[in-house]
Design a protein around this motif. Structure first.
Motif, PDB file in Angstrom:
ATOM      1  N   SER A 370       5.030  25.689  49.541  1.00 47.11           N
ATOM      2  CA  SER A 370       5.566  24.747  50.531  1.00 47.11           C
ATOM      3  C   SER A 370       4.462  24.172  51.411  1.00 47.11           C
ATOM      4  O   SER A 370       4.662  23.159  52.096  1.00 47.11           O
ATOM      5  N   THR A 377       6.937  22.644  56.749  1.00 45.24           N
ATOM      6  CA  THR A 377       7.673  23.268  55.643  1.00 45.24           C
ATOM      7  C   THR A 377       7.246  24.722  55.441  1.00 45.24           C
ATOM      8  O   THR A 377       8.045  25.551  54.994  1.00 45.24           O
ATOM      9  N   SER A 381      10.092  27.522  55.573  1.00 46.46           N
ATOM     10  CA  SER A 381      10.219  28.424  54.431  1.00 46.46           C
ATOM     11  C   SER A 381      10.029  29.882  54.846  1.00 46.46           C
ATOM     12  O   SER A 381      10.757  30.770  54.388  1.00 46.46           O
TER      13      SER A 381
END
Length: 733
Positions: A370, A377, A381
């Motif tokens: 990610s 992100t 995540s």
């Protein structure tokens, strides 16, 4: 009584083997003069911090000991409590000190050993970490056995059953000393290490683009010092407290459950101590098993550590049947399965943590992937992975509680809430926590090994050793991140079972407090009367109206849950403020000392060490003292039912939050390490920079707030136990 002497013998053996490992480590070379010099800076900084922390802790201990002395004078506390409280804190601090002293001597030697082979470095780092594990269990069992013999001699023998209850509840109070010392060590050490780590990462790696542990980074020595004060001294004090708490709460519940059978009562008190003692011998066996081949990968390194832990666990499980049989328990098979349930639960929690945090498994690899789209992100995540990762530990603890309770009661489900079944079931849950911690010597070794490997990598980087050495230390460090996360999960899991056992022990302390204040009869709401000395756990719950329909219980649950979030907020902000000062100082040095980045000038390392030290000392007081004040104030305003709600709320929310924070932080850290092993662009890539941001966010998650929560859970219970006399005598509602 004859089996009891295994306990002091095991403590002495543990300390002797720890000394042997320490002396063997000290015979190894620290490498070049530069390596020796860097290791000396780290060692001096760590010891300097510890001295400052102990000065603050001593003042707090003196004040609390005086308060307990006044309470004892007015009959609200046992006369032995001030002394037991001080010894608990002293031995907890001593365990952390010895562990950190060993770690700071071992790091350069590990870096030098890795130059010869990976296996040589692994064994040296692991056995140096084992010094911490063995010192913790050795000092804990020494403290426990010494206090039992002292109290057995001095406590009046008017009634044998009552005498053992007095002894075990008094011994529980030295757990409060251990808890307070552990919280200061965890919070202070966590603030120190993460402030330095964040400053070193954000300015050094992201802004200046220099490698981690580069000697040009002014914060790098403070960062390496922090690994020791937070992850070695802090963890040692933490698990010393867990280990003592599990054994002592089980002993107290055993004294209550078998009060009408003096012989079995003594065996029930000794059982957790003897299981722990046998665990020492079998953990030493496991420590000697750990080794690997020179060309091993991360998975093979992890397998070698797991092999030692699993062999110890299997032999302890088998030994438990013999121990409880020899102690003549009528339900020895059921209680043995309670112990085994705790052992298995600890292994499952460890394996679950490894799955969600190791760079060998998909969750962490997905976080690393990610990073290709930026820091946001990575953070999303990592948070998602952390939330999901709580399911395995929570389900494991749920099943462990139910199975250990039912195993102890013979799976008599139809009668499980009778007073006799509740007493035996709670004893089963408590002894399951002893089972989970019976392998502490080796499980703590796998945790303390991590900071040693991390420091070894830093020393290799700062000493400009060949790239192959740094690659090997990176492998050991990555494994250390996983074992540290596993150790934190293990510590938090044990805190859940120990916290539940301490809540039950609180009820036993209420009995003693009532008798001490002269109240011998419970006047129940239905008009019945029950003698305090003969009242069951269920009777006390009914007397104090500890039900979900009582608004004081509900209010306490909300307060306990709030304490978890308040505590996390205070410690996270503390890291943020201290890290901000660190970032500004590193930027100032880069800006004003022009020759740092070219290698022509040496950074002012000591100033960064000073910033972390002062920040940690200043910031650790408020959250630590709040944890002490919460159960006292709740008891004064809402009585016993409010305190029970507070402990339940703190236990439930604190356990889940601690798992989430430890696992998400560990996964972020290993996602960064995964990229640094030449994946997804490797060091210096955009993915790597994004992963550093995620790792920076996760640092206080996994090393400050998260691991401190398991101490918060137990400390509030310990304070409630010690202050039971005050709650009984002075509650307003």
């Amino acid at each position: 009584m004859k089996y009891f002497y295994l306990v002091p013998v095991a403590s002495v053996v543990a300390l002797i083997v720890a000394y042997y490992f320490f002396k063997q480590m000290m015979k190894k070379s620290e490498g070049s003069e530069k390596m020796k010099s860097i290791a000396g800076y780290i060692r001096d900084g760590a010891m300097s911090y510890l001295k400052q922390q102990y000065k603050v802790v001593i003042i707090v201990f003196i004040i609390l000991a005086l308060i307990f002395t006044v309470m004892a004078y007015f009959g609200m506390q046992n006369n032995w409590v001030p002394f037991a409280f001080i010894t608990g804190g002293f031995f907890s601090a001593l365990a952390g000190f010895f562990g950190m002293k060993t770690a700071t001597f071992a790091s350069a030697r590990t870096a030098h050993a890795v130059q010869h082979s990976l296996n040589y470095g692994l064994k040296l780092a692991f056995r140096s970490g084992a010094v911490m594990g063995l010192v913790v269990v050795g000092l804990a069992l020494l403290d426990i056995s010494a206090w039992y013999l002292i109290l057995d001699y001095f406590v009046e023998d008017a009634d044998a059953g009552h005498k053992l209850i007095m002894i075990t509840t008094t011994m529980l109070t030295f757990g409060m000393g251990a808890s307070i010392q552990a919280l200061f060590a965890r919070v202070g050490g966590g603030i120190y290490t993460k402030a330095a780590d964040v400053g070193a990462d954000l300015v050094g790696k992201v802004e200046a683009g220099i490698p981690e542990d580069d000697p040009r980074n002014p914060a790098t020595i403070a960062d390496n010092v922090g690994d020791n004060v937070g992850d070695v001294a802090g963890m040692g004090a933490d698990l010393y407290e867990s280990y003592c708490g599990s054994i002592l709460s089980t002993a107290a519940l055993g004294a209550s459950a078998f009060v009408l059978n003096p012989t079995m009562q003594q065996n029930a008190v000794f059982a957790p101590m003897i299981i722990a003692a046998i665990g020492v011998f079998l953990s030493i066996l496991g420590i000697f098993i750990v080794k690997t081949k020179d060309e091993a990968n991360i998975k093979e390194l992890m397998d070698s550590l797991n092999r030692g832990v699993n062999v110890s666990a299997i032999f302890i499980a088998l030994s438990t049947f013999l121990i409880l049989y020899l102690l003549d328990f009528s339900n020895w098979i059921g209680l043995s399965f309670s112990v085994i349930t705790g052992l298995i639960a600890g292994i499952i929690i460890g394996q679950g943590t490894e799955y969600f945090t190791s760079s060998s498994h998909k969750p962490t690899i997905r976080i690393a992937e990610s990073a290709k789209t930026g820091p946001a992100t990575v953070i999303i995540s990592g948070l998602g992975t952390g939330f999901i990762s709580t399911s395995i530990p929570v389900l494991t603890i749920v099943f462990a509680i139910l199975i250990s309770f039912l195993s102890a009661t013979g799976f008599d489900i139809s009668n499980m809430l009778s007073p006799e079944s509740v007493s035996m079931g709670l004893y089963g849950i408590a002894i399951a926590s002893v089972g989970m911690l019976s392998t502490l010597s080796i499980t703590l070794a796998t945790d303390a090994y991590g900071p040693i490997a991390d420091n070894a990598g830093g020393i290799a980087e700062m000493s400009n050793l060949e790239p192959e050495v740094r690659n090997r230390t990176d492998m050991l460090d990555s494994l250390g991140n996983t074992t540290a996360a596993t150790g934190k999960g293990f510590a938090i899991g044990s805190a859940a079972l120990t916290g539940l056992a301490l809540m039950a022990s609180y009820v036993e302390e209420l009995r003693v407090a009532l008798l001490r204040t002269g109240e011998t009869i419970l006047y129940m709401s239905n008009g019945n009367t029950i003698e305090v000395a003969k009242a069951s756990f269920v009777d006390f719950m009914n007397y104090y109206q500890v039900t979900l329909m009582n608004p004081k219980v509900i209010t306490g649950i909300f307060l306990g849950s709030m304490m978890v979030f308040l505590f996390c907020g205070l410690t996270m902000n503390a890291v943020g403020r201290t890290a901000q000062s660190m970032v500004e100082e590193v930027r100032r040095q880069f800006r004003e000392i022009k020759g740092i980045l070219t290698g022509e000038e040496t950074p002012n390392y000591s100033l960064c060490v000073s910033i972390s030290t002062k920040g940690a000392q200043r910031e650790m007081l408020l959250p630590s003292l709040l944890a002490v004040a919460a159960p006292i104030l709740t008891g004064l305003f809402m009585g016993v039912s409010g305190v029970m709600g507070l402990l339940a709320g703190g236990l439930g929310s604190g356990f889940v939050m601690a798992i989430f924070m430890a696992n998400s932080g560990g996964a972020w850290d290993n996602a960064k390490k995964y990229i640094e092993m030449d994946n997804l662009g490797g060091k210096g890539s955009e993915s790597h920079k994004a992963s550093i941001v995620g790792d920076t966010v996760g640092d206080p998650f996994k090393d400050t707030s998260g691991p401190s929560l398991n101490i918060l859970i137990k400390l509030m219970s310990m304070v409630a136990i010690v202050m039971a006399g005050l709650t009984v005598a002075w509650s307003l509602i």
